[in-house]
Design a protein around this motif. Structure first.
Motif, PDB file in Angstrom:
ATOM      1  N   HIS A 345      -8.590  22.167  -1.317  1.00 55.41           N
ATOM      2  CA  HIS A 345      -7.213  21.702  -1.118  1.00 55.41           C
ATOM      3  C   HIS A 345      -6.937  21.233   0.312  1.00 55.41           C
ATOM      4  O   HIS A 345      -5.791  20.929   0.637  1.00 55.41           O
ATOM      5  N   PHE A 346      -7.983  21.203   1.157  1.00 49.56           N
ATOM      6  CA  PHE A 346      -7.801  20.678   2.510  1.00 49.56           C
ATOM      7  C   PHE A 346      -7.805  19.150   2.465  1.00 49.56           C
ATOM      8  O   PHE A 346      -8.616  18.542   1.776  1.00 49.56           O
ATOM      9  N   THR A 347      -6.889  18.555   3.233  1.00 51.79           N
ATOM     10  CA  THR A 347      -6.729  17.106   3.190  1.00 51.79           C
ATOM     11  C   THR A 347      -6.069  16.608   4.468  1.00 51.79           C
ATOM     12  O   THR A 347      -5.419  17.371   5.191  1.00 51.79           O
ATOM     13  N   LEU A 348      -6.245  15.318   4.730  1.00 52.80           N
ATOM     14  CA  LEU A 348      -5.573  14.644   5.852  1.00 52.80           C
ATOM     15  C   LEU A 348      -4.400  13.804   5.376  1.00 52.80           C
ATOM     16  O   LEU A 348      -3.808  13.046   6.152  1.00 52.80           O
ATOM     17  N   ALA A 349      -4.061  13.942   4.106  1.00 55.10           N
ATOM     18  CA  ALA A 349      -3.021  13.096   3.512  1.00 55.10           C
ATOM     19  C   ALA A 349      -1.672  13.279   4.198  1.00 55.10           C
ATOM     20  O   ALA A 349      -0.906  12.312   4.341  1.00 55.10           O
ATOM     21  N   ASN A 350      -1.366  14.510   4.631  1.00 60.80           N
ATOM     22  CA  ASN A 350      -0.068  14.755   5.272  1.00 60.80           C
ATOM     23  C   ASN A 350       0.056  13.966   6.566  1.00 60.80           C
ATOM     24  O   ASN A 350       1.108  13.377   6.852  1.00 60.80           O
ATOM     25  N   TYR A 351      -1.004  13.955   7.363  1.00 62.99           N
ATOM     26  CA  TYR A 351      -0.978  13.225   8.624  1.00 62.99           C
ATOM     27  C   TYR A 351      -0.999  11.714   8.386  1.00 62.99           C
ATOM     28  O   TYR A 351      -0.345  10.956   9.115  1.00 62.99           O
ATOM     29  N   MET A 352      -1.748  11.275   7.379  1.00 68.06           N
ATOM     30  CA  MET A 352      -1.775   9.846   7.053  1.00 68.06           C
ATOM     31  C   MET A 352      -0.399   9.372   6.585  1.00 68.06           C
ATOM     32  O   MET A 352       0.043   8.267   6.913  1.00 68.06           O
ATOM     33  N   LYS A 353       0.271  10.233   5.838  1.00 67.29           N
ATOM     34  CA  LYS A 353       1.611   9.895   5.360  1.00 67.29           C
ATOM     35  C   LYS A 353       2.581   9.724   6.513  1.00 67.29           C
ATOM     36  O   LYS A 353       3.431   8.823   6.508  1.00 67.29           O
ATOM     37  N   LEU A 354       2.444  10.578   7.534  1.00 63.75           N
ATOM     38  CA  LEU A 354       3.345  10.509   8.678  1.00 63.75           C
ATOM     39  C   LEU A 354       3.243   9.170   9.385  1.00 63.75           C
ATOM     40  O   LEU A 354       4.255   8.563   9.745  1.00 63.75           O
ATOM     41  N   PHE A 355       2.018   8.702   9.595  1.00 62.38           N
ATOM     42  CA  PHE A 355       1.823   7.499  10.387  1.00 62.38           C
ATOM     43  C   PHE A 355       1.799   6.217   9.555  1.00 62.38           C
ATOM     44  O   PHE A 355       1.812   5.125  10.114  1.00 62.38           O
ATOM     45  N   MET A 356       1.776   6.351   8.223  1.00 57.76           N
ATOM     46  CA  MET A 356       1.691   5.163   7.389  1.00 57.76           C
ATOM     47  C   MET A 356       2.989   4.870   6.634  1.00 57.76           C
ATOM     48  O   MET A 356       3.170   3.774   6.126  1.00 57.76           O
ATOM     49  N   GLN A 357       3.870   5.854   6.540  1.00 54.86           N
ATOM     50  CA  GLN A 357       5.136   5.651   5.850  1.00 54.86           C
ATOM     51  C   GLN A 357       6.280   5.627   6.865  1.00 54.86           C
ATOM     52  O   GLN A 357       6.442   6.572   7.649  1.00 54.86           O
ATOM     53  N   ALA A 358       7.054   4.581   6.815  1.00 55.23           N
ATOM     54  CA  ALA A 358       8.157   4.427   7.773  1.00 55.23           C
ATOM     55  C   ALA A 358       9.182   5.534   7.631  1.00 55.23           C
ATOM     56  O   ALA A 358       9.735   6.024   8.627  1.00 55.23           O
TER      57      ALA A 358
END
Length: 569
Positions: A345-358
Motif C-alpha cells: 500500500h506504499f505509493t507516491l500517488a499522494n505527492y504526485m497528486k499535490l503537484f499535478m492537480q491544480a
C-alpha cells in the motif's frame, strides 16, 4: 525663478519622501492599530450611543461563555505545571545531566520547532483519535476499549503539554549554558548533594527565564485554539473557539468581542506583571571568569535508569507523530483510514497528486502567497520605522514605537474581530471600501501581528551599526536614501533575511487568525488541514493533509537551518 528653485531643492533633498512616510505611518497606525480596537469597545459598550452593561449581563447569563472562560483559565494553570515539569526535565537530560544518546534526544525534543499549531494537533488526533493508529491498536488488544477516549480536558492538556515546550528547549537551554560551572564545583567541594546543587544552585540561576516562560505558557493556555477545537470535544471548549462560534453570527458578535477583550485584558495584566518581575529581579553571576558548563553524572544507579527510561519515553511521544505522519503520507487511502501498514500500500500517488492537480496545489499557493507578501511588507514597514527610531529621539518616535507594539498586547482574536467589526461597512479612512469578506483583510492581519517581533529584531540590528559609517557617507556627498541603500542595508541584510524567513514560516499553516478572516475561495493550508481532522473527512482529504504537513515540516526545517544552522557554523 526662485520659487522653482525652492521646489527643486525640496524634491532633491528628500524631505518630501519623509513627509509622505510620516503621513503613511500616521494613517496606518490610526486605520489598523487604533481604530479597529477602539471601535470594538464602542460597538460593545456604546452600541446605542450611551454606555451599557448589557454585554456583561448577556455574558453572565450564558453558560457556554462562562464555562469557556473557566476552561481557559484551568487549562492555562494546568499548562504552567505540566509544561514546566516536562520542559525542565528535557533541558536537564540534554544539557545538565550526562545521559546516553543526549544528541538524539535533543533532535526528538526539537521536533516541535518544525511542526506546531494545527499541524501538530492534527498529527496527535491522527494517532490517538477515534480512528487513530494507537486507538485502533488498543481496541484490537482490548475489544471493549473506548475509541473516543482521546477527547476533553485531558486530551487537550496532553497535546499542549508536548506542543509548547519549544520555549524551554530554546531559552532555558541557552540559560543553562550560561551557568558558571565554578559555582557547581564549589558546592560539590563543600559536600552538597547533586539534588541540593540542582535545587539551590542551578534552578535559582534559571529563575528569570522560568518566570518569563511561565507567563508565556499561561498566555498560550488562555488563547489556545487548535487543540480545544480538534480534541476538546463538546465538553471542553475554551475562550477562542467560543469567540469563533459567537463571531459567526451578527447578533452575538458583541459576546465574541467581549470575550476577546477579557482575553486581551488578561494578556496585558500578565505582561505587566512579567515586566515588574524583570525589573525587580537581580540575577547576576558574581564570578569574574566563568568556566564552561560540564554535564553531571547521576551516581545513583536506580535513579540513573529511571531518568533514562523517562527521557526515552518522552522521546517516543515527541517523535511518534512526526514519524507516522511522514510514513503514512506515502500510503494509500486504505492504509490511512484503517491505520494499517503494508508494503503493498506504499505509493507516491499522494505527492504526485499535490503537484499535478491544480485544486490540490491551490492551498499551498494561497498560503505561500499570503505568507511571502506579509513577510515582505512587514519587513519594509519595520525597516522604515526602525530607521526613524534609530535616527531620531523625540516624543514622536516614542509614541510611534509604542503604537507599533500594540499588537503584542492584544490576542489575535481581538485583532481579527476588530478588523471584522470595523470594516464590514465602507469607511472613509480606507477610501470607503469594505475589507470584511475580501482576501485583503487576512493579508493586513498577518502584517499587523508580525510588526512587534520584526520591529524588535530590526531595531536591535540598527543599533549594532557604527554611526561613523553613515557620517563618512554623508561627508562624501551621499544622499540619505543612497546611504541607506548602499551602506546600511547591506549590513542589515543578514538580520533582515533571517526575520523575513521566520515571518514567512510563521504563517504558512496559521489557523488561529486565519479561521476568522480567510476568503472561502482562497482557503489557506491551516483551514484545509483542520477540515481533514473532521470525522466526515474522506480518505483522499486525509492523505493530502498528511502530504501538506510533511512539506510544511521540510520548509520549516530548511528555514530554521538557514536562520540558525548556518549562523552557528
Amino acid at each position: 525663478m526662485s520659487k522653482l528653485k525652492r521646489v527643486k531643492e525640496v524634491l532633491f533633498s528628500g524631505k518630501w519622501i519623509g513627509f509622505i512616510i510620516a503621513i503613511f505611518l500616521v494613517w496606518f497606525i490610526v486605520a489598523f492599530l487604533l481604530f479597529p480596537n477602539l471601535n470594538v469597545l464602542r460597538t460593545i459598550f456604546f452600541s446605542d450611543g450611551s454606555f451599557s452593561f448589557e454585554p456583561f449581563q448577556k455574558l453572565l447569563h450564558s453558560k457556554r461563555a462562562l464555562m469557556s472562560l473557566l476552561h481557559s483559565f484551568v487549562l492555562a494553570a494546568s499548562l504552567v505545571v505540566t509544561v514546566n515539569i516536562v520542559g525542565i526535565f528535557i533541558v536537564l537530560v540534554t544539557d545538565y545531566f550526562d545521559i546516553k544518546g543526549s544528541r538524539i534526544l535533543r533532535l526528538g525534543f526539537l521536533t516541535t520547532l518544525i511542526y506546531g499549531g494545527i499541524v501538530l494537533v492534527s498529527g496527535y488526533k491522527f494517532i490517538y483519535g477515534d480512528l487513530g493508529i494507537v486507538t485502533r491498536l488498543l481496541h484490537n488488544i482490548f475489544p471493549g476499549f473506548n475509541v473516543s477516549w482521546f477527547k476533553g480536558y485531558w486530551a487537550v492538556l496532553f497535546v499542549m503539554t508536548f506542543a509548547v515546550t519549544s520555549n524551554h528547549v530554546i531559552f532555558l537551554s541557552n540559560a543553562m549554558k550560561k551557568i558558571d560551572f565554578q559555582t557547581i564545583e564549589a558546592a560539590k567541594n563543600m559536600g552538597a548533594s547533586p539534588i541540593y546543587i540542582l535545587r539551590r544552585v542551578v534552578l535559582p540561576v534559571l529563575k528569570p527565564t522560568l518566570l518569563a516562560v511561565t507567563i508565556l505558557l499561561f498566555l498560550t493556555g488562555l488563547g489556545a485554539t487548535s487543540a480545544p477545537l480538534i480534541v476538546g470535544g463538546k465538553d471542553f471548549q475554551t475562550i477562542t473557539p467560543m469567540i469563533l462560534s459567537f463571531a459567526q453570527s451578527v447578533t452575538s458578535r458583541d459576546m465574541a468581542s467581549l470575550l476577546a477583550i477579557i482575553l486581551g485584558a488578561s494578556t496585558l495584566i500578565l505582561l505587566t506583571f512579567m515586566r515588574r518581575i524583570e525589573q525587580s529581579g537581580n540575577y547576576i553571576s558574581i564570578s569574574k571568569v566563568k568556566s564552561e558548563m560540564k554535564k553531571q553524572k547521576i551516581d545513583n544507579k536506580l535513579l540513573n535508569i529511571i531518568v533514562h527510561v523517562v527521557a526515552y519515553l518522552l522521546f517516543v511521544i515527541y517523535v511518534l507523530p512526526v514519524s507516522l505522519i511522514v510514513i503514512y503520507s506515502f500510503t494509500d487511502t486504505y492504509s490511512i483510514t484503517t491505520a494499517t501498514l503494508s508494503w503493498n500500500h506504499f505509493t507516491l500517488a499522494n505527492y504526485m497528486k499535490l503537484f499535478m492537480q491544480a485544486s490540490a496545489l491551490k492551498p499551498y499557493i494561497v498560503s505561500m502567497s499570503y505568507s511571502a507578501s506579509a513577510a515582505v511588507l512587514v519587513v519594509i514597514l519595520t525597516l522604515i520605522v526602525a530607521r526613524i527610531l534609530h535616527k531620531y529621539k523625540n516624543k514622536f518616535t516614542i509614541i510611534l514605537e509604542y503604537c507599533m507594539l500594540i499588537p503584542w498586547l492584544l490576542p489575535h482574536t481581538l485583532i481579527a474581530l476588530g478588523l471584522i467589526v470595523s470594516y464590514d461597512t465602507p469607511r472613509f479612512i480606507i477610501l470607503n471600501n469594505v475589507l470584511t469578506g475580501t482576501w485583503w483583510i487576512l493579508l493586513i492581519a498577518y502584517v499587523i501581528v508580525q510588526i512587534p517581533f520584526t520591529l524588535r529584531m530590526l531595531k536591535a540590528a540598527f543599533f549594532t551599526i557604527d554611526n561613523s559609517l553613515e557620517d563618512a557617507a554623508k561627508s562624501l556627498g551621499a544622499g540619505t536614501f543612497y546611504t541607506f541603500r548602499r551602506v546600511l542595508l547591506p549590513i542589515l541584510l543578514p538580520s533582515t533575511l533571517a526575520v523575513l524567513a521566520l515571518n514567512f514560516n510563521g504563517h504558512l499553516a496559521d489557523y488561529d487568525m486565519t479561521v476568522f478572516l480567510y476568503h472561502p475561495l482562497f482557503q489557506p493550508l491551516g483551514i484545509v488541514i483542520k477540515n481533514s481532522t473532521d470525522e466526515q473527512a474522506s480518505g483522499d482529504v486525509m492523505a493530502l493533509a498528511l502530504v501538506y504537513s510533511v512539506i510544511l515540516m521540510v520548509i520549516s526545517a530548511i528555514t530554521l537551518y538557514l536562520v540558525y544552522g548556518r549562523k552557528s557554523k
